[in-house]
Write a protein that holds these residues in place. Structure first.
Motif, short mmCIF file in Angstrom:
data_model
loop_
_atom_site.label_atom_id
_atom_site.label_comp_id
_atom_site.label_asym_id
_atom_site.label_seq_id
_atom_site.Cartn_x
_atom_site.Cartn_y
_atom_site.Cartn_z
N ILE A 95 0.86 -1.18 0.00
CA ILE A 95 0.00 0.00 0.00
C ILE A 95 0.90 1.23 0.00
O ILE A 95 1.75 1.37 0.88
CB ILE A 95 -0.92 0.01 1.23
N PRO A 96 0.76 2.12 -0.98
CA PRO A 96 1.69 3.26 -1.10
C PRO A 96 1.59 4.22 0.07
O PRO A 96 0.51 4.47 0.61
CB PRO A 96 1.27 3.92 -2.41
N GLU A 97 2.74 4.75 0.45
CA GLU A 97 2.78 5.66 1.59
C GLU A 97 2.07 6.97 1.30
O GLU A 97 1.64 7.66 2.23
CB GLU A 97 4.24 5.93 1.97
N SER A 98 1.95 7.34 0.02
CA SER A 98 1.33 8.63 -0.31
C SER A 98 -0.12 8.70 0.17
O SER A 98 -0.63 9.79 0.45
CB SER A 98 1.39 8.87 -1.82
N ILE A 99 -0.78 7.55 0.27
CA ILE A 99 -2.18 7.55 0.71
C ILE A 99 -2.29 8.05 2.15
O ILE A 99 -3.27 8.69 2.52
CB ILE A 99 -2.77 6.14 0.57
N GLN A 107 0.50 -6.75 -1.22
CA GLN A 107 1.24 -7.57 -0.28
C GLN A 107 1.83 -6.69 0.81
O GLN A 107 1.63 -5.49 0.84
CB GLN A 107 2.33 -8.36 -1.00
N GLY A 108 2.54 -7.34 1.71
CA GLY A 108 3.17 -6.61 2.80
C GLY A 108 2.23 -6.41 3.96
O GLY A 108 1.13 -6.97 4.01
N GLN A 109 2.65 -5.62 4.89
CA GLN A 109 1.88 -5.37 6.10
C GLN A 109 1.04 -4.11 5.97
O GLN A 109 1.26 -3.28 5.09
CB GLN A 109 2.82 -5.24 7.30
N ILE A 110 0.07 -4.00 6.85
CA ILE A 110 -0.69 -2.75 6.98
C ILE A 110 0.07 -1.88 7.95
O ILE A 110 0.09 -2.15 9.15
CB ILE A 110 -2.12 -3.01 7.49
N PRO A 111 0.75 -0.84 7.48
CA PRO A 111 1.62 -0.07 8.38
C PRO A 111 0.83 0.78 9.35
O PRO A 111 -0.35 1.10 9.13
CB PRO A 111 2.42 0.79 7.41
N ASN A 112 1.49 1.17 10.41
CA ASN A 112 0.84 2.01 11.42
C ASN A 112 0.52 3.40 10.89
O ASN A 112 -0.31 4.11 11.47
CB ASN A 112 1.73 2.12 12.66
N GLN A 113 1.17 3.80 9.78
CA GLN A 113 0.89 5.13 9.23
C GLN A 113 -0.56 5.28 8.78
O GLN A 113 -1.04 6.40 8.61
CB GLN A 113 1.81 5.43 8.05
N LEU A 164 -2.28 -9.38 2.00
CA LEU A 164 -1.67 -8.66 3.10
C LEU A 164 -1.35 -9.62 4.23
O LEU A 164 -2.08 -10.58 4.48
CB LEU A 164 -2.59 -7.55 3.59
N SER A 165 -0.28 -9.34 4.94
CA SER A 165 0.14 -10.20 6.04
C SER A 165 0.52 -9.33 7.23
O SER A 165 0.38 -8.11 7.20
CB SER A 165 1.33 -11.06 5.59
N GLY A 166 1.01 -9.98 8.27
CA GLY A 166 1.39 -9.25 9.47
C GLY A 166 0.22 -9.03 10.40
O GLY A 166 -0.83 -9.67 10.29
N PHE A 167 0.40 -8.11 11.33
CA PHE A 167 -0.58 -7.84 12.37
C PHE A 167 -1.53 -6.72 11.96
O PHE A 167 -1.20 -5.87 11.12
CB PHE A 167 0.09 -7.48 13.69
N ILE A 168 -2.69 -6.70 12.58
CA ILE A 168 -3.63 -5.59 12.40
C ILE A 168 -3.17 -4.44 13.27
O ILE A 168 -2.95 -4.61 14.47
CB ILE A 168 -5.05 -6.01 12.81
#
Length: 668
Positions: free
Chosen positions: A362-366, A383-389, A406-410
């Motif tokens: 998910i792009p950081e620009s969002i 893919q990747g995680q849902i970042p805290n940003q 998507l993977s990792g923690f919520i």
């Protein structure tokens, strides 16, 4: 007050019915009661003595009964007649009276919108064929039948506004010959009918001064006429939900320099997207569900302020230009690759990239869009995680990331909440130019209309895809992370999303227990945690969720006894199946009309749980035991000849005892 000539009470909250004393105001020229809460019937004695009346405006009230145009027989000076949009189920306007009469007046303005006009026949008022001075006519939402009334436009050359939407007119739209012009017409809406055929090729010559042209939701086909490019004053062009095909011609975009809204959704347009560089005021561009090909080029970059850019469900491909300044972006259903480009921090934001083949993270620009309302990226290959940003999106109402990888923690900081009122969005926001504020103030109602009639947000709710259509601002908030590879425990902080209406975390790899903090989700209507690895008991505190109508925890590792009080008394077996160590009752299941049982104490429920036989566990245990016994028997017979002979002797005796008589009759 018998000398009164103008009585204007428009836009108040007056109640009651029309008093008979109105009939005594015989010098009245203007009677305007629009936008009140008046009710009762409008009788002929109240009207027929007002022979000097020029304006009769009664729209937007709650009048009842039948209004017959016979009441206006003596009003020869009438030029404005407004009876539309009554808040009443019984109000009807009847113009076809017996015996037939010819109106003694020549109207300039006529409003019969949503008034059950000439029900049940649904015919056009015949007196209109004798009107030649009309400047504004609104017959919308009456479900009128018959051929499109082109004669109405021919006989009234001074028409400025024509609204015939929401009817059932058929036939073609070919009202003029090549030498006819309607220079005065500025607003033409014939949407939501059954008109077919082609738009006139010279429509731009017929209506050179149109500012709004709406032909959506009809059966128009063939190409979009190039002559639309002759409409230099055109600000909004609505062509969606038809069968237009071919390319979108460059001449249309080169000539319509005032265009701010262009709606092309749900047609069969193809080819590459044309250049929009010559439309500096374009704010709404929706062309979803067509067959456009090619890529999004750098021509989309520039100083324009896009409010809605919807190119979903086309055949677009390639990467998005990094210079694209987006406020609202919908490119779902395409084949774009690469990252979503940097987005500006504009106000009116709804990002919908669902149903594509987007890859990467998910792009950081969002996350730099603090006023983002909707983020829908479902049905891609992210893919990747849902970042805290993502938690920087403090005004987010709807987050849909379902059907990705998507993977990792919520993230535990998610904050989905109801946004503020639309009218307050431009306040206290530094750095907003006066041009943008002006555009926002002019486009607020268009944004609402777009959400009401065009935007359909599809969520996975109630165990199946659901299209939620309507004005969802301030009415709904949802979090859907289903069908990914998320792991770990469900954050307790999700229970702080007090305005959440729908939560779907199904089809992941989540473990741990269901947070007791979910008891705070008092607005929750749908909660789906199915197909995970959750364990422990279902918290009894969830029984207090009175709005919960859909609950699914199937195919987990839950145990104990499911709650039965409140709304949980209405959930069926499908809500719990696939949990071998979970049991549930059937006290009032399937009968939501029954009142909820009296709440019981927690220790009483625990005592009941200890005495319950888990029927599912019993079935599994019985099957396992049966298979074990059968295997042991076969092993003994295979290895021991004595027991094998005894077993066959026993079977032979059993057969003779049961079928001996039958065998004797058969052979002898």
């Amino acid at each position: 007050m018998k000398q009164l000539e103008v009585l204007d009470l428009d836009g108040n909250s007056f109640e009651g019915s029309l008093d008979a004393c109105v009939a005594n105001l015989t010098l009245l020229r203007v009677l305007d009661l629009t936008g009140n809460m008046l009710n009762g019937s409008i009788s002929a004695p109240l009207i027929y003595r007002l022979t000097l009346l020029e304006t009769l405006s009664l729209s937007g009230n709650s009048f009842e009964g039948i209004f017959s145009l016979n009441m206006l027989a003596n009003l020869s000076k009438l030029i404005v007649l407004e009876l539309g949009e009554m808040d009443s189920e019984t109000f009807q306007v009847q113009t076809e009276t017996s015996p037939c009469w010819n109106a003694s007046f020549q109207l300039q303005e006529l409003d019969f919108a949503s008034c059950e006009l000439n029900s049940p026949a649904k015919t056009l008022p015949s007196f209109l064929s004798f009107q030649t001075s009309l400047e504004s006519v609104d017959l919308s939402d009456n479900n009128l039948v018959g051929s499109f009334p082109s004669w109405l436009l021919l006989k009234n050359p001074r028409l400025k506004n024509v609204v015939l939407s929401g009817n059932s007119f058929t036939g073609s739209f070919e009202p003029f010959d090549h030498h006819h012009h309607t220079d005065q017409l500025e607003y033409l809406d014939i949407s939501y009918n059954k008109i077919q055929g082609e738009l006139p090729r010279n429509i731009g010559v017929f209506f050179p001064n149109l500012s709004y042209l709406g032909v959506s939701n009809n059966k128009f086909g063939s190409h979009i006429p190039e002559s639309i490019g002759e409409m230099a004053n055109l600000e909004a062009l609505s062509l969606e939900n038809n069968n237009f095909s071919g390319n979108l011609h460059e001449h249309i975009l080169n000539g319509c320099l005032s265009l701010t809204n262009l709606f092309l959704d749900n047609n069969q347009l193809n080819g590459t997207l044309p250049s929009f560089t010559k439309l500096p005021n374009l704010s709404f561009l929706t062309a979803s569900r067509n067959n456009f090909q090619g890529s999004i080029t750098k021509e989309f970059c520039g100083p324009r302020f896009f409010m809605i850019l919807d190119l979903s469900f086309n055949n677009l491909s390639g990467t998005l230009p990094s210079c694209l300044n987006m406020s609202t972006l919908n490119l779902q259903g395409n084949g774009f690759t690469g990252k979503i480009p940097e987005a500006s921090t504009n106000l009116w934001v709804m990002i919908n990239l669902s149903g594509n083949k987007f890859t990467g993270t998910i792009p950081e620009s969002i996350y730099n869009l603090p006023h983002l309302w909707y983020l829908l990226l479902a049905g891609n290959d992210l893919q990747g995680q849902i970042p805290n940003q993502i938690c920087q999106l403090k005004n987010l109402q709807l987050l849909d990331l379902t059907h990705n990888n998507l993977s990792g923690f919520i993230p535990s900081c998610l904050n989905i909440q109801i946004s503020e009122e639309i009218d307050g969005m431009t306040e206290s926001i530094p750095g907003v130019s006066s041009r943008i504020v002006h555009i926002l103030s002019m486009m607020q109602q268009i944004i609402i209309i777009y959400i009401q009639h065009l935007q359909k947000v599809q969520l996975t709710m109630k165990a199946s895809p659901l299209q939620y259509q309507g004005y969802i601002l301030g009415d709904m908030s949802a979090l859907d992370l289903s069908c990914n590879h998320l792991s770990g425990e469900i954050p307790n902080q999700i229970g702080d999303l007090f305005d959440l209406h729908s939560l779907n975390l199904s089809n992941n790899h989540l473990n741990g227990s269901i947070p007791k903090s979910f008891k705070n989700l008092q607005a929750i209507e749908s909660l789906d945690l199915s197909n995970n690895r959750l364990s422990g008991q279902i918290p009894l505190e969830l029984q207090d969720l009175n709005s919960l109508s859909v609950f699914n925890v199937s195919y987990n590792n839950l145990s104990g006894r499911a709650p039965e009080q409140g709304q949980f008394g209405t959930f069926g077996d499908s809500s719990y199946k696939g949990n071998p160590f979970l049991s549930w009752g059937i006290s009032n299941r399937g009968n939501a009309a029954l009142p909820p049982p009296t709440p019981v104490q927690l220790d009483e429920v625990n005592k009941d749980d200890s005495a319950i036989i888990d029927f599912t566990s019993f079935c599994w245990s019985f099957a396992a035991t049966s298979v074990t016994v059968l295997l042991a028997l076969l092993t003994i017979l295979w290895t021991n000849p004595h027991w094998r002979g005894a077993w066959f002797y026993f079977i032979e005796g059993l057969l003779l005892r049961c079928f001996g008589k039958f065998l004797e009759d058969a052979f002898y």
